[in-house]
Each structure stands twice: as structure tokens, then as C-alpha cells.
Design an enzyme around this catalytic site. Structure first.
Site, short mmCIF file in Angstrom:
data_model
loop_
_atom_site.label_atom_id
_atom_site.label_comp_id
_atom_site.label_asym_id
_atom_site.label_seq_id
_atom_site.Cartn_x
_atom_site.Cartn_y
_atom_site.Cartn_z
N GLY A 644 0.85 -1.19 0.00
CA GLY A 644 0.00 0.00 0.00
C GLY A 644 0.89 1.24 0.00
N ASP A 760 -12.63 7.78 -6.02
CA ASP A 760 -11.67 6.89 -6.68
C ASP A 760 -12.30 5.51 -6.87
OD1 ASP A 760 -9.39 6.02 -7.90
OD2 ASP A 760 -8.19 5.87 -6.06
#
Ligand code: ACK
Length: 997
Positions: A644, A760
């Protein structure tokens, strides 16, 4: 009887001579070779040629018939009787046979072979010479007929010769043998005598054969028919029943008819080899091991079908192998089958308190086509450890068991409750198997559901200015009722209504006009929001002159009016100050609110809203408000599954005290982080922690008190949707894909209801679990999308995932739920094209330009038209024209409920592979004329102006200027603007060569 003529002697020699000579010739008549021997359907009763010794027939008078016995070269005797008293008058010479048994025959045949002298060829005596003789018979049961009188005989016939002979013939040694056959019947006794009467002819009776006819024994259709004597008449048929051969049984009784000629006629019925036997020749042969015959009607033994065997001869069926079965009504020729494996890929779509379950058929149907499905609903505790069957309160649409399709809707579930659904595939042999049943299960948590509508509203008290009402709680509150909303208005004045709230199930509405009919509608509110309104209830206020009983209410009315006015003031104040009606934050103080509406709608409290963690001065306060702190010792990290922005993403297990251990995903914050990074990292947890929806990734908690700092979420076995789809290209049914999309839309509806804009939304930010449930994830705090590799800097500085983002968000950062809907359309496209990259390798700049110019992604391969239309709707330029997530969910639900609607694919000819298609609100058509183009702009009224001014084709129209437009008569500025904008688009399309004009 006639006497022998005295002149017979001179004749004798020549007569004897020819007779004798002739007999020499007759030597060829050997019984076995000669014509006239018994045929296959003839049974001889007498054949003079086969009698070895003396025939023993009686001739009288003595000078009449005379026996001449010779032998042939095999010493077989030849018995011939002759008589030739042609020169003498009154001849009556008899020759009588022995008694002949008829052996049961009722019709007999007599075949006579003889020669006869032509009277013309005899010297003299023509006057007495005869050329015929007579045949008689006499019936008797035994041989007692030696003394039969002439008149007792019954004449059969007078026999004449077809061929008589002369001396010349004798000289040539040409014999003229006659054969005559006569039949006699019906006979009634056991036997008979024959007699031949000569009345003066010159005859030699060379042979006498007596026979009857029979139909010889035979087999036909596996039945045996015995020898059968023909009937008594020449036309009669004898009906004969056949006997079935060994190991056969009769179908229709086998029969044939024996004709008078001894032929079998008209076969009827048949026998069939019984079970375990098959026909070979005229026999039934036993089936060999490994073969069976289940029915007499099958022609032959068959090999045992798959998964069955027999080691015995004569099998009627084959035994099923272990764990394979045959149902009672399965034909023995069918393969043995087994229960199906478990259904696969179950997807759940939750809609408040109902859930749509969708699955794929089992990998192994067990070899049967009668697979149906059974759904078992279990209500579970929060930790899913204890579950009990749901019972009768839950409804299944269309039904719970015997489901033929791979989908079911379960309704009337409890709100906010954990359920496990087990879906079992069942086939015709499931009940015969003791193998534990195989099922696929899915856990779901129902949403908060709004209460059901109130059905009973009653009037309690009426005055000239007020009406008191009372009502019953909704049948299904689906939670704690926080308050009721009472909407009322004067009848026929619906646009101007008033709303009051009450915590009780009664209210007095005052300030009403006397003698006026009011309409009331009431709805309840729980934490999940408002339920539907009740139906309309009508009540009328009293006239001005009040009845005495109502007077007592005046003080109450006064109080109510006062309270109402105060409330009104309070609510107005609230609205004016702009205070948000949050679920947990803002709560109206008074018990009853009163708001007035006119032709409009005010959002009322009740729906939980998302709280931006930025509003907290101290972000760690936000995280602790919305996320549980987990002790790091409860977490076992197992492996790294990805990277991440803030650190590694791992999979592992979480074991909370008193709870079952379960798999989790763990996002870690890398060491050496800045304070801002920590805040941003935990920001995601602060957001995620506010959500509670089956299609939103669930936050288990955070680790902030030790290092590394971690965010722990539910584990999604199939990882991110884009990778998952690429890996399983083409593997899912459309319904499964729509199920995933429905889940995403449902999660997004929840987010938009909460007031949260994702910004998103993309397949890479959707996670998929083992049940194919898709969940929205990635809730970055800053929303500058630092962590999204797809995000690119725009000219305004923000970092935006261009391909997924609505034009208004790219152009001026107008991020709304409507821009999320645009992104959702792109996700739909990604899903339907199994993870294809939107706009392929086009550069971001080209994408922005193309989309601005009105182009849209073309339909993915094999995409149902209805889904592509929904994508196009999500990509409407005008964001207000895009569907809301609520609508998207309901459209997808309809598709799932009616899969036929997904059968129509986008026509291949309109599917522009690798090209973007021009998009307008009516679809993506190419205009055929100027009129059509103007119609699409709702400017059809100017078609004539255009045509009359020579703008008759679209390529000419692209050259049109604003001045031209004014000149041809488009006067209104708004219309000019609309047409000029579209002309601009036409120019671009024209330049790109995509329009046929
Ligand atoms: O496509 P993936 O396997 O799914 O790779 C990415 C990677 O971690 C980096 O984000 C996976 N991932 C993220 N959250 C989860 C989760 N909750 N369960 C399983 N995998 C996850 C994601």
C-alpha cells in the site's frame, strides 16, 4: 356286374402286349422320384406304388379288373389294374380298395394315374367301347365294408382321359399317362373305401394315391405352430394358436390360419423373449454377464450402462456401483447417478431486509438433469457461532426448495441481523445417498430497514379547529421507532401540506378550519430512516357551532396551538442556522416538530451521515470514535499480500477474546512515518469505521497503541476486482457479473446516502471475497489520491484517476455522488470486459479530449444492451441526468429478477471495437439527416429553415456560423447556443471521420 366278352382272348395279347410294354416304360415311375409323391404339405393315406406286398383290392366280376404286378429294377412292386372288355356289351367291372383311414382329415385328395386306349384305334367294337371310368367312395368307421352294395357308393366323378393312346403310339413307344386328382369332403367318419367302376373302357390304373393336406409345423414370431390338417372345405381356414417358445411370453396371442391348400396365412400376435433373454433364431437366449434386458419389449440384451454392473447371466437390470444410484422411475438403461456437488460462487445482494442469492450450478450435476436447489436460512449470533433455523417468518421468492433457477430472493428478514444461507444442490438421487449433503454457504448481515407503513389510523376527537388521531405501530418496525411523522393537508390542496412529528402513537392536530376535510398520512422513523407513508385517511373538522361535548377541549386546543407555534419557531431556527440533522449528532429537541411545505421537499432528520475526520481537531480522536483499538497480540500476521502507499498489506488472523479466530487483512504503516502520514493512514480507518454495509469493506479495528500501526479489515479472499476478473476472463455468467455490479452499486448507494463521495471508484478499489461478494474499499482521507497509481495531476494541480473520473471533476474538481456514478459506469465497463483497461493505451490527455468531445467507451464484447445503456446513462455529460445509485441498484435488481432482459446483446454492427463511440442522450446513433440531428436537439422546428437555406446535409451544416444561423431564422439566443454547440461537436466528429454524412 357285367360279364367279360367272349372275344376278349384275341384282343388280350395285343392289349397285354401294350400294357406290358407300357409297364416296362413305367418302370421309371419310381415312387421316390416321380411326380405325384407327397409334397411337404401332403400326407399320404395310401400310395399304391409304395405298397410292398399284394394290394389286396377286390375286383369283381372275375373277368373285370385284373391285377398285374411287376417290379422295377429295385424290385419295388408296381401294382397295376387293368381292364379292357371293349368288345363286350354291358360292362360293369368294379375294383374296390381296402379301407383307408382318413387320420382325422375331413377332406381327402385322390390322385389317379392311368392310361386309356382311344376307342377309334380299336378294330371293331366301337359300339361298346368307352373312354371313361367312374370313381366312388363309401365312408365307414371301420373295415366292415367288404360287402358294400353298389348303390351304397357315392360317386366322386367320372374320369376321362386327357390323353388316350393308339396303336401307333404303342409303336412309337410313346406313353400317354394321365393324372387326375379329385377331392372329397367333408368326411364325417374315420375312414372310407374307394371303388373304380369300368363300364367298357380299355384302362390301366397305374397308381392310386390318396392323401390329405396339412399346414406343416412352423415357428413364427417366437411361437410354435403344430402340424395342422386343413379344413373340410376347399375355402375354409383353420385358426391355429401358436405356443410361445421357451423363455418367451405372449404379447398378443400368436395365431395363424391354415388354408385349404396347406399354407399358413395371416399371422397375428407374437411372443417376445422375456426379461433377461434375447431372440436368436427361433429361440430365446439368455443375456450374458455384463448385459441385461429389462423388458420383453426390448429386442436384445444391452451392455450395462455407465456406473453399473452385473456378474449374472439372464440379468434384468444392472446393479449400481458404490455411491451411485438409480431412482425408481429411472429407466434401467440409464447410467447410475449420484447426488450433485455443492453449488458454486454464491453471491448475495442485500437490500435492507431482503437478500438476493445468486449462484452457479454445481461442477458435477451427478450425471442428472433434474438438479434443483434448496435454501436453508439460519439466523446467527454476531460472531456467527450460534445459528438457528430462520423458521416460518422468512419468505422465499419464488420458493425455498425445488428451485430450478440459480437465484432466490429471501425477504422479511430481520434488520441488522447476521444470517447464514446454505444452498444445496439436490437431484433425483440425493435422498437415496447417505453421503453428507454438500452445500455452499454465505453469511450476510441485513441492513437497517425502514419500518413498514402504518395501516391503522383512527380519529379520537374532532372539534371545529382540531382533529385528534391515534394509530397502531407498524407491523414491522424493523428497529426502535424514534418518532412518527404526520403529514396533513386540506383535501384537494395536496401541494400545500404540513408535517408534524410525534413520539407517541397519537396526536392532536390543531389550527384547522371548521367543516373542512383533511387528509392525513403517517409514517414511522427508525435509525434506518423513514418507512413508507400510510394510505390517505380523511377526517373532517366540526362546524362552528360546537356540540357541548367538544367545548371541553378548547383549553387543550389552545395549548396545542401554542406548542405548535413554539415548535415551528424552533424548527425554523434550526433550518435557518443551517445545522445538519445528523443521526448521532443533531437531534431535534421538541417532541413534535411542525414544518410547512409548499411545492417542495425538505430533507428531514433520520439518515446517518458521514462525518469528515478533518472536522476533528485531533484526528486520533476521530479514529477512536469510529474504530476499535485492537491489542496487537490478538493479530497473527501470516504473509504479505501487497504493497500500500503507507506500507505492506498482509493477510493474517484475528483472535479477539471470547470470539472465534477469523482471517483478516492488515494494512501496516511503515516505520519512519511522519505525523501527517500517520494521520492520513489512520484517516482511512476513521472513514471506514463509520460504515456498516455488506458491500463496504468492514473495519475490524486499528492498532495505534503499539507499533507497527495497523488497520485491520475483513479478509477478501479473491483480492481486488480488476486482477480477479483478468485472472478469470470469461468465466462468469452475466448474472454473476451483474450480481457483483449490484453489490458495488448497493455499497455506493449506502455511501452516497451517508453523504460520502468516494472519488476513486474503480475496479482496483473493489475487493472480492470467496463468495464473489464485491465490496467497496480504499477510503483515503486526503482524497488527493496519492496512493492511486492511476491518479494523474490535472492542470489545476489535483491528482485524479482520469479514466475513471467525470469531466466536471477533472475540469473543476466537482466531486459529487454524480461523479461517483460516472466512475461506477467505468467500473461496469471494466467488469463486463473482464478487467480491460478503460480507453486502452490512449493517453490521459486524449481521454480527456475525447470525453469532452462527446465520445464514450464502446460496448464490451458480449455485453447485454441494457447494461451498456446503463453505462451510457452514467456517462451523461450533464451530471444531473445521470442515474442515482438508488436507481442503479433497482435497475440491476430488475435485471437479476428478469434475466431475459439481459439476453439482448448490443448489436455487433453498432459495437465499434477499439473505437470510442459518439454519445448523446438518445444513445449513440449516427444522424441520417439534418432533420434527425435537429430533432435530437429538440430543435426540429427549424428543419425547414435549414432546408430552405440550402443546409440540406450535415457536412454543409458544419460550415454554418452564428451569423448564418441568425440569418436563416434561429432568433432565440438559447437556441442559437444549443445549435452552435452541437455544430461544434459535429465538426469534431466529422474530422474524425466517424460520421457518415
Ligand atoms: O489485488 P490484491 O490481491 O488485493 O492486491 C491488493 C493488495 O492487497 C494491495 O492493496 C490486497 N488487499 C487489500 N485489502 C485486502 C483485503 N481486505 N483482503 C484481501 N486482500 C486485500 C489487494
Amino acid at each position: 356286374m357285367a360279364q367279360r366278352p367272349s372275344e376278349a382272348a384275341p384282343l388280350r395279347a395285343p392289349l397285354f402286349c401294350w400294357t406290358y410294354s407300357c409297364l416296362l416304360c413305367l418302370l421309371c415311375w419310381k415312387p421316390q422320384e416321380c411326380e405325384g409323391a407327397a409334397g411337404h404339405n401332403q400326407v399320404n393315406l395310401l400310395d399304391s406304388r409304395t405298397v410292398m406286398g399284394d394290394l389286396g383290392w377286390i375286383a369283381y366280376p372275375k373277368n373285370g379288373w385284373e391285377e398285374i404286378s411287376e417290379v422295377d429294377e429295385n424290385y419295388t412292386p408296381i401294382h397295376t389294374y387293368q381292364v379292357c372288355n371293349v368288345m363286350e356289351q354291358n360292362q360293369n367291372n368294379w375294383l374296390q380298395t381296402n379301407w383307408i383311414s382318413n387320420e382325422g382329415a375331413r377332406r381327402i385328395f385322390i390322385e389317379l394315374k392311368f392310361t386309356l386306349r382311344d376307342c377309334n384305334s380299336l378294330p371293331g367294337g366301337l359300339g361298346t367301347c368307352k373312354e371313361t371310368f367312374n370313381v366312388y367312395h363309401f365312408e365307414s368307421n371301420d373295415e366292415d365294408g367288404r360287402n358294400i352294395r353298389e348303390n351304397q357308393y357315392i360317386k366322386i366323378d367320372t374320369i376321362a382321359a386327357d390323353e388316350s393312346f393308339t396303336e401307333l403310339d404303342l409303336g412309337d413307344r410313346v406313353m400317354k399317362l394321365n393324372t387326375e386328382v379329385r377331392d372329397v369332403g367333408p368326411l364325417s367318419k374315420k375312414g372310407f373305401y374307394l371303388a373304380f367302376q369300368d363300364v367298357g373302357a380299355c384302362i390301366a390304373l397305374v397308381s392310386v394315391r390318396v392323401y390329405y393336406k396339412k399346414c406343416p409345423s412352423t415357428f413364427h414370431n417366437l411361437a410354435f405352430f403344430e402340424d395342422t390338417i386343413t379344413g373340410a372345405d376347399s375355402s375354409s381356414l383353420v385358426e391355429v394358436q401358436g405356443t410361445c417358445v421357451n423363455n418367451s411370453i405372449k404379447d398378443d396371442t400368436p395365431k395363424m390360419y391354415c388354408s385349404a391348400d396347406g399354407e399358413w396365412l395371416v399371422p397375428i400376435g407374437k411372443c417376445m423373449c422375456k426379461e433377461g433373454y434375447e431372440e436368436q433364431g427361433n429361440k430365446c437366449q439368455v443375456c450374458q454377464p455384463g448385459f441385461f434386458k429389462a423388458s420383453p419389449y426390448s429386442l436384445s440384451c444391452s451392455k450395462c450402462p455407465p456406473y453399473s454392473y452385473t456378474y449374472d447371466k439372464g440379468s434384468v437390470f444392472c446393479h449400481c456401483m458404490e455411491n451411485y444410484f438409480r431412482r425408481d422411475n429411472d429407466p434401467p438403461s440409464m447410467a447410475c447417478t449420484r447426488p450433485p456437488s455443492a453449488p458454486q460462487n454464491v453471491i448475495s445482494n442485500i437490500n435492507n431486509t431482503s437478500v438476493i442469492l445468486d449462484w452457479s450450478p454445481p461442477a458435477d450435476g451427478g450425471g442428472r438433469k433434474d438438479v434443483t436447489y434448496l435454501v436453508i436460512c439460519k439466523r446467527c449470533s454476531v460472531d456467527l457461532i450460534q445459528c438457528e433455523e430462520c423458521g416460518t417468518g422468512v419468505r422465499y421468492i419464488p420458493q425455498e426448495a425445488g428451485l430450478k433457477n440459480t437465484t432466490v430472493m429471501v425477504v422479511d428478514l430481520l434488520a441488522h441481523t447476521n444470517y447464514t444461507f446454505e444452498i444445496e444442490a439436490v437431484n433425483g438421487v440425493s435422498e437415496l445417498s447417505s453421503i453428507p449433503r454438500q452445500f455452499v454457504s454465505v453469511n450476510v448481515t441485513t441492513n437497517q430497514a425502514a419500518p413498514s407503513p402504518i395501516t391503522v389510523v383512527k380519529k379520537k376527537m374532532v372539534t371545529k379547529n382540531s382533529i385528534s388521531l391515534t394509530w397502531q405501530k407498524p407491523n414491522r418496525p424493523n428497529g426502535i421507532i424514534l418518532e412518527y411523522e404526520i403529514k396533513y393537508f386540506e383535501k384537494a390542496q395536496e401541494t400545500s401540506y404540513t408535517i408534524i412529528k410525534s413520539k407517541e402513537t397519537e396526536i392532536t392536530v390543531d389550527g384547522l378550519k371548521p367543516t373542512t376535510v383533511y387528509i392525513f398520512q403517517i409514517r414511522a422513523r427508525t435509525a434506518a430512516g423513514y418507512g413508507g407513508y400510510s394510505r390517505k385517511f380523511e377526517f373532517e373538522t366540526s362546524p362552528v357551532s360546537l356540540p357541548a361535548s367538544a367545548q371541553s377541549q378548547v383549553p387543550i386546543i389552545a395549548v396545542s396551538v401554542a406548542v405548535g407555534m413554539i415548535l415551528l419557531a424552533v424548527v425554523s431556527g434550526l433550518l435557518l442556522s443551517g445545522r445538519r440533522c445528523g443521526y448521532s449528532k443533531a437531534k431535534q429537541d421538541p417532541d413534535e416538530d411542525k414544518m410547512h411545505f409548499h411545492n417542495g421537499h425538505i430533507k428531514l432528520p433520520g439518515i446517518r451521515t458521514y462525518i469528515d475526520p478533518h472536522t476533528y481537531e485531533d484526528p486520533s480522536q476521530a479514529v477512536h470514535e469510529f474504530a476499535k483499538e485492537i491489542d496487537a497480540s490478538c493479530i497473527t500476521i501470516e504473509r504479505v499480500i501487497g504493497a500500500g502507499e503507507f506500507g505492506e498489506v498482509c493477510s493474517g488472523r484475528l483472535k479477539l477474546p471470547g470470539k472465534r479466530e477469523f482471517p483478516v487483512a492488515i494494512k501496516t504503516l511503515k516505520v519512519g512515518y511522519t505525523e501527517k502520514q500517520r494521520r492520513d493512514f489512520l484517516g482511512e480507518a476513521s472513514i471506514m469505521g463509520q460504515f456498516d454495509h455488506p458491500n463496504i469493506i468492514h473495519l475490524e479495528g486499528v492498532v495505534t497503541k503499539s507499533k507497527p500501526v495497523m488497520i485491520v479489515t475483513e479478509y477478501m479472499e479473491n483480492g481486488s476486482l480488476d486482477t480477479f476478473l483478468k485472472k478469470n476472463d470469461g468465466q462468469f455468467t452475466v448474472i454473476q457479473l451483474v450480481g457483483m455490479l449490484r453489490g458495488i452499486a448497493s455499497g455506493m448507494r449506502y455511501l452516497s446516502d451517508m453523504g460520502y463521495v468516494h472519488r476513486d471508484l474503480a475496479a482496483r478499489n473493489i475487493l472480492v471475497n470467496s463468495n464473489l461478494v464485491s465490496k467497496v474499499s480504499d477510503f483515503g482521507l486526503s482524497r488527493v489520491l496519492e496512493d492511486d497509481p492511476e491518479a494523474a495531476y490535472t492542470t489545476r494541480g489535483g491528482k485524479i484517476p482520469i479514466r475513471w473520473t467525470a469531466p466536471e471533476a477533472i475540469a473543476y474538481r466537482k466531486f459529487t455522488s454524480a461523479s461517483d456514478v460516472w466512475s461506477y459506469g467505468i467500473v461496469m465497463w471494466e467488469v463486463m470486459s473482464y478487467g480491460e483497461r478503460p480507453y486502452w493505451e490512449m493517453t490521459n490527455q486524449d481521454v480527456i479530449k475525447a470525453v469532452e468531445e462527446g465520445y464514450r467507451l464502446p460496448t464490451p464484447m458480449d455485453c447485454p444492451a441494457a447494461l451498456y445503456q446503463l453505462m451510457l446513462d452514467c456517462w451523461q455529460k450533464d451530471r444531473n441526468s445521470r442515474p442515482k445509485f438508488e436507481e442503479i441498484v433497482s435497475i440491476l435488481d430488475k435485471m437479476i429478477r428478469n434475466p431475459c432482459s439481459l439476453k439482448t446483446l448490443v448489436n455487433a454492427s453498432t459495437r465499434v471495437s477499439n473505437l470510442l463511440v459518439e454519445h448523446n442522450t438518445g444513445g449513440f446513433s449516427v444522424y441520417q439527416s439534418v432533420g434527425e440531428w435537429l430533432e435530437s436537439l429538440k430543435m426540429g422546428r427549424y428543419t425547414e429553415n435549414f432546408n430552405e437555406s440550402g443546409y440540406t446535409s450535415l457536412d454543409i451544416v458544419t460550415k454554418l456560423t452564428l451569423e448564418d444561423l441568425k440569418r436563416i431564422g434561429v432568433g432565440l439566443a438559447g437556441h442559437q447556443k444549443k445549435i452552435m454547440n452541437s455544430i461544434q461537436e459535429l465538426r469534431v466528429q466529422f474530422m474524425n471521420g466517424m460520421m457518415s454524412v
